[in-house]
Design an enzyme around this catalytic site. Structure first.
Site, short mmCIF file in Angstrom:
data_model
loop_
_atom_site.label_atom_id
_atom_site.label_comp_id
_atom_site.label_asym_id
_atom_site.label_seq_id
_atom_site.Cartn_x
_atom_site.Cartn_y
_atom_site.Cartn_z
N GLU A 53 16.94 19.41 13.59
CA GLU A 53 17.90 20.23 12.86
C GLU A 53 17.47 20.26 11.40
OE1 GLU A 53 20.34 22.61 11.29
OE2 GLU A 53 20.45 22.34 13.47
N LYS A 97 22.80 20.85 23.70
CA LYS A 97 21.61 21.08 24.52
C LYS A 97 20.73 19.84 24.56
CE LYS A 97 21.93 26.00 23.78
NZ LYS A 97 23.20 25.89 23.02
N CYS A 109 23.36 32.75 21.20
CA CYS A 109 24.74 32.93 21.66
C CYS A 109 25.23 34.30 21.20
CB CYS A 109 25.65 31.81 21.15
SG CYS A 109 25.76 31.65 19.37
N ALA A 141 18.80 22.00 17.16
CA ALA A 141 19.52 21.17 18.12
C ALA A 141 20.96 20.84 17.76
CB ALA A 141 18.76 19.85 18.34
N ALA A 142 21.35 20.86 16.49
CA ALA A 142 22.70 20.43 16.13
C ALA A 142 23.74 21.36 16.73
CB ALA A 142 22.84 20.38 14.61
N ASP A 167 17.12 27.47 20.60
CA ASP A 167 18.42 28.15 20.55
C ASP A 167 18.60 28.62 19.12
OD1 ASP A 167 20.91 29.01 21.64
OD2 ASP A 167 21.89 27.35 20.63
N ASP A 194 11.55 21.66 8.85
CA ASP A 194 11.41 23.09 9.01
C ASP A 194 10.53 23.37 10.23
OD1 ASP A 194 9.77 25.77 8.32
OD2 ASP A 194 11.71 25.81 7.31
N GLY A 205 24.22 18.97 19.18
CA GLY A 205 23.67 18.06 20.18
C GLY A 205 23.97 18.42 21.62
#
Length: 450
Positions: A146, A124, A243, A119-120, A190, A173, A122
């Site tokens: 994260e 999304k 990405c 998530a980091a 992601d 983890d 933040g």
């Protein structure tokens, strides 16, 4: 941009975009990155656009209800509205992941449980929080995870600025989530990738691109998804995204998940100009869309379990319940009072096995008969601001507060004050007349010269 002519990466772009569109894509890789933000709909009045710079020049992001592309890049650090959580800076291509997830957000007979696995910092997480609150009200829990501790602390700060009490932040983890078997209805992953969507911002990374690095990322992505898979409920949905643009980290990995973990691809048809429909998902590429690039697809888990929780019977501290627009239960963690929406109290409790860094809204520390409020209380999107004496700051005063400079408010009431910039709360001070004691954490202060 000679680095773009790396034969391997050029082949990736050519295969994905096609020969006709390739010149536009290559031209875009030689241009400056775009700049976009999302407004916080639960802090803004209807029709209010707290955008930095010239709001009239901002263009809506077609696939994001709250997204805007800016004409140029301002200094976000020197904008008090950024620190107030009025908006979040996020690449417009990355907003496609939230748009994909929106297709699978639905009301249940219990709170919806969502995990943002990687998530980091933040982007999304805050996008998902807005989408979930609009669809579900208080009836959802969003776990933002994260694994890297230093990045997790940034994630927790950004979640605190956004101000949604149904968000919890963990640093675990992916394999640790197997302890919550069948818990999550939606997992957004992601996953770390070769970062081809970052190449416009980092030419050195582009020059170092290689198929060997792609292979390493491909294997790591599969391990991450396999590790978290037990935590996804039966019939739950995995939103897989990167990405990057190459097939091995995208469609091929989605096919691997479907074949090896027991899932079916359920990527919906989303009719946005410039989105490239691939075998299993969508790719967004610079030059065809604004933004730096993104891939996303959706899979539904076949079989598996769904975890139900025994209904807890929590207490409620009426001293602080009036601070919020919704019913809250108060718990104490490490001396700090935490407000958790009553609708998701049981779900938040289930996260104890992960030792969350934050959850709900930190209210503050009780000292005697007084409350020393936490910075996150001021930034809560559900705060009843009239519970506190409020004082409005001009821009220079707001930046001084955020820089933790000496702030003198001789005309303001003595005692605890909630400071505001425009309609947006910034934080608390204790006004002593000749000076103020700031309650802004040192770790959140502006460090650059203002």
């Amino acid at each position: 941009m000679n680095a773009v002519l790396n034969d391997g990466f050029l082949g990736v772009l050519s295969s994905l975009a096609g020969q006709d569109a390739l010149p536009r894509v290559l031209e875009a890789f030689g241009q400056a990155p775009s700049v976009s933000v999302r407004t916080n709909p639960f802090k803004c009045r209807p029709g209010q656009l707290p955008l930095p710079g010239d709001a009239s020049a901002a263009l809506p992001v077609p696939w994001s209800e709250y997204g805007y592309i800016l004409e140029s890049r301002p200094s976000f650090t020197l904008d008090p509205l950024f620190h107030a959580g009025a908006y979040y800076v996020q690449d417009s291509s990355a907003m496609s992941v939230g748009r994909m997830a929106r297709e699978f957000i639905s009301l249940k007979n219990r709170p919806l449980r969502v995990l943002d696995l990687c998530a980091a910092p933040g982007g999304k997480t805050t996008d998902l929080a807005a989408l979930l609150r609009k669809a579900c009200g208080d009836s959802f829990i969003l776990v933002a995870n994260e694994v890297m501790k230093n990045r997790a602390s940034v994630l927790a700060d950004n979640a605190g600025r956004w101000g949604d009490p149904c968000v919890a932040v963990t640093s675990a983890d992916p394999a640790a989530f197997a302890r919550l078997e069948g818990f999550f209805d939606i997992v957004v992953a992601d996953v770390p990738c070769s970062g081809e969507g970052m190449f416009r911002k980092d030419e050195e990374a582009l020059r170092q691109w290689s198929w060997d690095n792609v292979a390493l990322c491909e294997a790591r992505q599969r391990r991450i998804i396999a590790d978290v898979w037990p935590a996804l409920a039966g019939d739950g949905v995995l939103i897989y995204s990167t990405c990057t643009f190459n097939d091995r980290e995208n469609d091929s990995n989605v096919e691997w998940v479907a074949q090896n973990l027991g899932a079916e691809v359920v990527t919906p048809e989303l009719p946005y100009s410039g989105w490239i429909r691939t075998r299993q998902g969508y790719s967004l590429v610079p030059g065809l869309v604004p933004g730096e690039g993104q891939y996303c697809a959706a899979l539904r888990k076949r079989g598996g379990t769904e975890a139900y929780l025994r209904q807890a019977r929590p207490g409620r501290d009426s001293r602080f319940g009036e601070f919020f627009q919704t019913r809250m239960n108060m718990v104490e963690r490490g001396g700090t009072v935490i407000a958790v929406p009553s609708a998701v109290y049981s779900e938040m409790g289930a996260l104890d096995v992960l030792r969350p860094l934050s959850r709900g809204t930190a209210v503050g520390v009780v000292k005697g008969r007084d409350l020393v409020p936490h910075a996150d209380l001021a930034l809560s999107a559900l705060l009843v601001k009239d519970c506190f004496r409020r004082w409005s700051l001009d821009r220079n005063q707001a930046l001084a507060f955020l820089h933790r400079d000496t702030l003198v408010l001789p005309d303001a009431p003595r005692g605890l004050l909630l400071l505001e910039y425009g309609d947006f709360a910034l934080g608390f001070v204790k006004n002593l007349g000749n000076r103020t004691n700031s309650l802004l954490p040192q770790g959140r202060r502006i460090r650059m010269d203002i």
